[in-house]
Enzyme design. Structure first.
Site, PDB file in Angstrom:
ATOM      1  CG  PHE A   1      -0.232   0.352   2.467  1.00 57.71           C
ATOM      2  CD1 PHE A   1      -0.051   1.955   2.837  1.00 57.71           C
ATOM      3  CD2 PHE A   1       0.174  -0.424   3.423  1.00 57.71           C
ATOM      4  CE1 PHE A   1       0.403   2.084   4.088  1.00 57.71           C
ATOM      5  CE2 PHE A   1       1.029   0.236   4.616  1.00 57.71           C
ATOM      6  CZ  PHE A   1       1.111   1.498   4.878  1.00 57.71           C
TER       7      PHE A   1
ATOM      8  CE  LYS B   1      -2.805  -8.655  -4.487  1.00 59.25           C
ATOM      9  NZ  LYS B   1      -3.282  -7.525  -3.346  1.00 59.25           N
TER      10      LYS B   1
ATOM     11  CB  SER C   1       4.828  -7.260   5.901  1.00 62.27           C
ATOM     12  OG  SER C   1       3.911  -8.516   5.407  1.00 62.27           O
TER      13      SER C   1
ATOM     14  CD  GLU D   1      -5.220  -6.016   0.047  1.00 65.28           C
ATOM     15  OE1 GLU D   1      -4.574  -5.732  -0.438  1.00 65.28           O
ATOM     16  OE2 GLU D   1      -5.307  -6.546   1.220  1.00 65.28           O
TER      17      GLU D   1
ATOM     18  CB  CYS E   1      10.215  -0.015   2.361  1.00 69.72           C
ATOM     19  SG  CYS E   1      10.942   0.568   0.953  1.00 69.72           S
TER      20      CYS E   1
ATOM     21  CD  GLU F   1       8.325  -2.480   8.348  1.00 72.88           C
ATOM     22  OE1 GLU F   1       7.693  -3.605   8.084  1.00 72.88           O
ATOM     23  OE2 GLU F   1       8.645  -1.868   7.669  1.00 72.88           O
TER      24      GLU F   1
HETATM   25  P1  NAD Z   1       1.454  -6.582   2.999  1.00 69.78           P
HETATM   26  O1  NAD Z   1       2.659  -7.642   3.150  1.00 69.78           O
HETATM   27  O2  NAD Z   1       0.443  -6.474   4.142  1.00 69.78           O
HETATM   28  O3  NAD Z   1       0.850  -6.576   1.807  1.00 69.78           O
HETATM   29  C1  NAD Z   1       1.677  -6.909   0.498  1.00 69.78           C
HETATM   30  C2  NAD Z   1       0.835  -7.651  -0.493  1.00 69.78           C
HETATM   31  O4  NAD Z   1       0.418  -8.695  -0.020  1.00 69.78           O
HETATM   32  C3  NAD Z   1      -0.625  -6.918  -0.834  1.00 69.78           C
HETATM   33  O5  NAD Z   1      -0.870  -6.896  -2.268  1.00 69.78           O
HETATM   34  C4  NAD Z   1      -1.625  -7.811  -0.054  1.00 69.78           C
HETATM   35  O6  NAD Z   1      -2.720  -7.793  -0.479  1.00 69.78           O
HETATM   36  C5  NAD Z   1      -1.089  -9.018   0.047  1.00 69.78           C
HETATM   37  N1  NAD Z   1      -1.275  -9.879   1.101  1.00 69.78           N
HETATM   38  C6  NAD Z   1      -1.523  -9.422   2.302  1.00 69.78           C
HETATM   39  N2  NAD Z   1      -1.590 -10.171   3.292  1.00 69.78           N
HETATM   40  C7  NAD Z   1      -1.448 -11.443   2.596  1.00 69.78           C
HETATM   41  C8  NAD Z   1      -1.329 -12.810   2.790  1.00 69.78           C
HETATM   42  N3  NAD Z   1      -1.640 -13.410   4.150  1.00 69.78           N
HETATM   43  N4  NAD Z   1      -1.214 -13.880   2.206  1.00 69.78           N
HETATM   44  C9  NAD Z   1      -0.862 -13.398   0.660  1.00 69.78           C
HETATM   45  N5  NAD Z   1      -0.991 -12.010   0.344  1.00 69.78           N
HETATM   46  C10 NAD Z   1      -0.867 -11.076   1.165  1.00 69.78           C
HETATM   47  O7  NAD Z   1       2.396  -5.211   3.122  1.00 69.78           O
HETATM   48  P2  NAD Z   1       1.649  -3.431   3.238  1.00 69.78           P
HETATM   49  O8  NAD Z   1       1.560  -3.334   4.539  1.00 69.78           O
HETATM   50  O9  NAD Z   1       0.925  -3.428   1.915  1.00 69.78           O
HETATM   51  O10 NAD Z   1       3.209  -2.852   2.957  1.00 69.78           O
HETATM   52  C11 NAD Z   1       3.891  -2.519   4.080  1.00 69.78           C
HETATM   53  C12 NAD Z   1       5.132  -3.375   4.024  1.00 69.78           C
HETATM   54  O11 NAD Z   1       6.013  -3.418   2.880  1.00 69.78           O
HETATM   55  C13 NAD Z   1       6.064  -2.902   5.171  1.00 69.78           C
HETATM   56  O12 NAD Z   1       6.635  -3.957   5.709  1.00 69.78           O
HETATM   57  C14 NAD Z   1       7.360  -2.231   4.154  1.00 69.78           C
HETATM   58  O13 NAD Z   1       8.623  -2.362   4.857  1.00 69.78           O
HETATM   59  C15 NAD Z   1       7.208  -3.220   2.996  1.00 69.78           C
HETATM   60  N6  NAD Z   1       8.000  -2.728   1.812  1.00 69.78           N
HETATM   61  C16 NAD Z   1       9.036  -3.092   1.455  1.00 69.78           C
HETATM   62  C17 NAD Z   1       9.576  -2.562   0.298  1.00 69.78           C
HETATM   63  C18 NAD Z   1      10.993  -2.948  -0.168  1.00 69.78           C
HETATM   64  O14 NAD Z   1      11.406  -2.701  -1.054  1.00 69.78           O
HETATM   65  N7  NAD Z   1      11.813  -3.665   0.689  1.00 69.78           N
HETATM   66  C19 NAD Z   1       8.959  -1.523  -0.163  1.00 69.78           C
HETATM   67  C20 NAD Z   1       7.966  -0.919   0.147  1.00 69.78           C
HETATM   68  C21 NAD Z   1       7.254  -1.590   1.397  1.00 69.78           C
END
Ligand code: NAD
Length: 525
Positions: free
Chosen positions: A177, A201, A254, A204, A309, A409
């Site tokens: 997000f 994808k 994450s 959401e 991030c 985090e």
């Molecule tokens: P998230 O892991 O909750 O969601 C990421 C994606 O995974 C979304 O599209 C979501 O729909 C999907 N998802 C969520 N739960 C899932 C599950 N149980 N099984 C399968 N898919 C699932 O992450 P977020 O909250 O959207 O984003 C923030 C996180 O992203 C933070 O931890 C941040 O550090 C990390 N991030 C990392 C980088 C990098 O390059 N290392 C860059 C941006 C963000």
């Protein structure tokens, strides 16, 4: 589309316009469409989630959870399109990217407004989100030189060896997000310009600005089936990770979900790159330029409400630099917390009420564990946006490495601070943290900087640079709990990720060549 009429209008800026055709508007709240085989279509989903403006709680859109048949249809469209797209001349693919980058520039302020409404970050930062992605599209315009193979003449008598970098097939991308423009643009432009087809994808929680960019890609000439979009959460992600026709999965999000995606998709034979969570340290040496360093630290900790991030979430003061902590607190106090659409805002709302509750509970836990709440951003109320998910800048001192505020985090506007005696102590502290995404060193000593960059085990290192996100001719990377898979997004690494190297060894005979007889050895003669 304007905001739905029930959204309170606070200012002139608090409006957005979206591209016609991206939403089904027959059910009141606009419903985000899928993109399958070049058509924006309505989902037959039975489950939906909501896109909610984090500053107002107003519902901006519904997001379908794509059905298994829709995921299959998107992958089938991508598979069919791959047959012709992989042989489309490189120059034709690059020209589409040239048109795409021009369209993004043209629509940048409008898409930034959509992004601010759905994500919460300030308009200036929303533009930055798009521009950092746009830079990758610009880089994709030079894929002709990036995708070159190698050639060695006369590796044996009359024998040449060369490599081809060929596209691999249908690739999938799953995005978070916090950067709804930049991270989708890390993925699909490089994948498709290399000759692959793609199923995206988006998050959401804020898929609207992503869809605006997808619409521009279609307008730029990306052919039907080359780029497809499905929506949803875990079920859709798992379907992509296990789909037999998908060959590669790019994930950003994450660490918990990224580890699951990496393991599931790898088990199903796919290439995977999983870019994950972070706890980014800034190490401040007493010889640093105080004014520059503290401004950089405060901007990197609280900008985007700490939801980058690469946000700095830990400050490590070395030796006498610990005396600067009160200056950090006084600078943080000056930051203006408000809705992202309001001019002069420094810190917007966090993405959801759930995220706010989690951040506040971690702050409370820090105090319970004995840390000092030097600046407490809980309970901030913004006039005109009383329902917004605001957390003000928070600074926590006296933190120890076992405390939850250090081990987890937080992903909010919270800076935790620790003191150490020496640079060696700081390096050991950072290297012992489970994450290895970004780190900064503030110093005027070249020797200290050189030692630091060599010994630190973190993907992105900034020397007097607070958020060292690499430009697109390099690649984003990460260590330990921040990355799985060996090749990162964009730059040269992603060309390797999205292509398969084929090595050709060739000899040509003309009619005058003399036979050397049968050779039963492995050697080339
Ligand atoms: P998230 O892991 O909750 O969601 C990421 C994606 O995974 C979304 O599209 C979501 O729909 C999907 N998802 C969520 N739960 C899932 C599950 N149980 N099984 C399968 N898919 C699932 O992450 P977020 O909250 O959207 O984003 C923030 C996180 O992203 C933070 O931890 C941040 O550090 C990390 N991030 C990392 C980088 C990098 O390059 N290392 C860059 C941006 C963000």
């Amino acid at each position: 589309m304007k905001c739905p009429s029930h959204i309170a209008k606070h200012t002139e800026e608090d409006t957005m316009s979206t591209t016609p055709g991206l939403y089904d508007t027959t059910h009141g709240t606009p419903t985000v469409r899928l993109l399958i085989n070049g058509e924006f279509i309505d989902s037959l989903a039975s489950e939906y989630s909501l896109v909610i403006n984090p500053a107002t709680q107003e519902v901006l859109a519904r997001v379908p959870c794509s059905t298994p048949a829709e995921v299959d249809a998107a992958v089938a469209a991508a598979q069919a399109a791959f047959k012709t797209w992989k042989t489309t001349p490189i120059a034709a693919r690059m020209r589409i990217m040239l048109r795409f980058q021009a369209l993004i520039r043209e629509h940048l302020p409008r898409i930034a407004a959509v992004l601010t409404h759905e994500q919460g970050k300030t308009l200036a930062d929303a533009e930055g989100d798009i521009i950092r992605g746009l830079e990758v599209v610009e880089h994709a315009c030079s894929v002709g030189t990036l995708q070159l193979g190698e050639f060695a003449e006369n590796v044996a008598g009359g024998v040449d060896t060369y490599t081809l970098r060929q596209p691999i097939g249908v690739c999938a991308g799953i995005t978070p997000f916090n950067f709804p423009a930049m991270i989708p643009l890390w993925m699909f432009p490089m994948a498709i310009v290399c000759g692959n087809t793609f199923v995206l994808k988006p998050s959401e929680q804020d898929p609207m600005s992503t869809m605006e960019l997808v619409a521009l890609a279609v307008q730029a000439g990306v052919p039907p089936g080359v780029l497809n979009v499905v929506h949803g959460g875990k079920d859709v992600v798992d379907a992509l990770c296990t789909h037999p026709s998908i060959v590669a999965v790019s994930f950003v999000g994450s660490t918990k979900v990224g580890t699951h995606v990496y393991e599931l998709a790898s088990r199903h034979g796919k290439r995977v790159q999983s870019m994950m969570g972070a706890k980014n340290h800034a190490v401040i040496l007493p010889d640093a330029n105080k004014e520059q360093s503290l401004n950089a630290l405060v901007g990197a900790a609280f900008g985007a409400a700490g939801q980058r991030c690469m946000a700095t979430s830990v400050a490590v003061f070395v030796g006498a630099a610990k005396d600067w902590l009160p200056d950090v607190v006084s600078r943080a106090k000056l930051l203006k917390v408000n809705a992202g659409v309001q001019p002069g805002t420094d810190v917007g709302p966090v993405i959801s009420q759930r995220a706010k509750a989690r951040i506040e509970s971690l702050i409370a836990h820090g105090a319970e564990e004995g840390a000092d709440l030097l600046l407490d951003g809980r309970g901030v109320v913004v006039p005109g946006y009383e329902r917004g998910n605001f957390v003000g800048p928070t600074v926590i001192g006296g933190v120890k490495t076992h405390m939850q505020v250090y081990t987890q985090e937080i992903f909010g506007p919270v800076l935790v601070t620790l003191n150490v005696d020496t640079l060696d102590d700081a390096i050991a502290l950072v290297n012992a943290n489970p994450f290895g995404n970004g780190v900064g060193l503030f110093t005027q000593s070249g020797a200290a900087a050189r030692k630091f960059q060599s010994e630190i085990d973190v993907g992105q290192v900034g020397i007097n640079v607070p958020i060292p996100v690499p430009v697109p001719f390099f690649s984003f990377t990460g260590s330990r709990g921040s990355k799985l898979g060996d090749l990162g997004p964009y730059g040269k690494q992603v060309v390797q990720f999205y292509t398969q190297t084929k090595t050709v060894t060739a000899r040509w005979f003309d009619d005058s060549s003399v036979s050397t007889g049968v050779n039963t050895t492995i050697s080339l003669r």
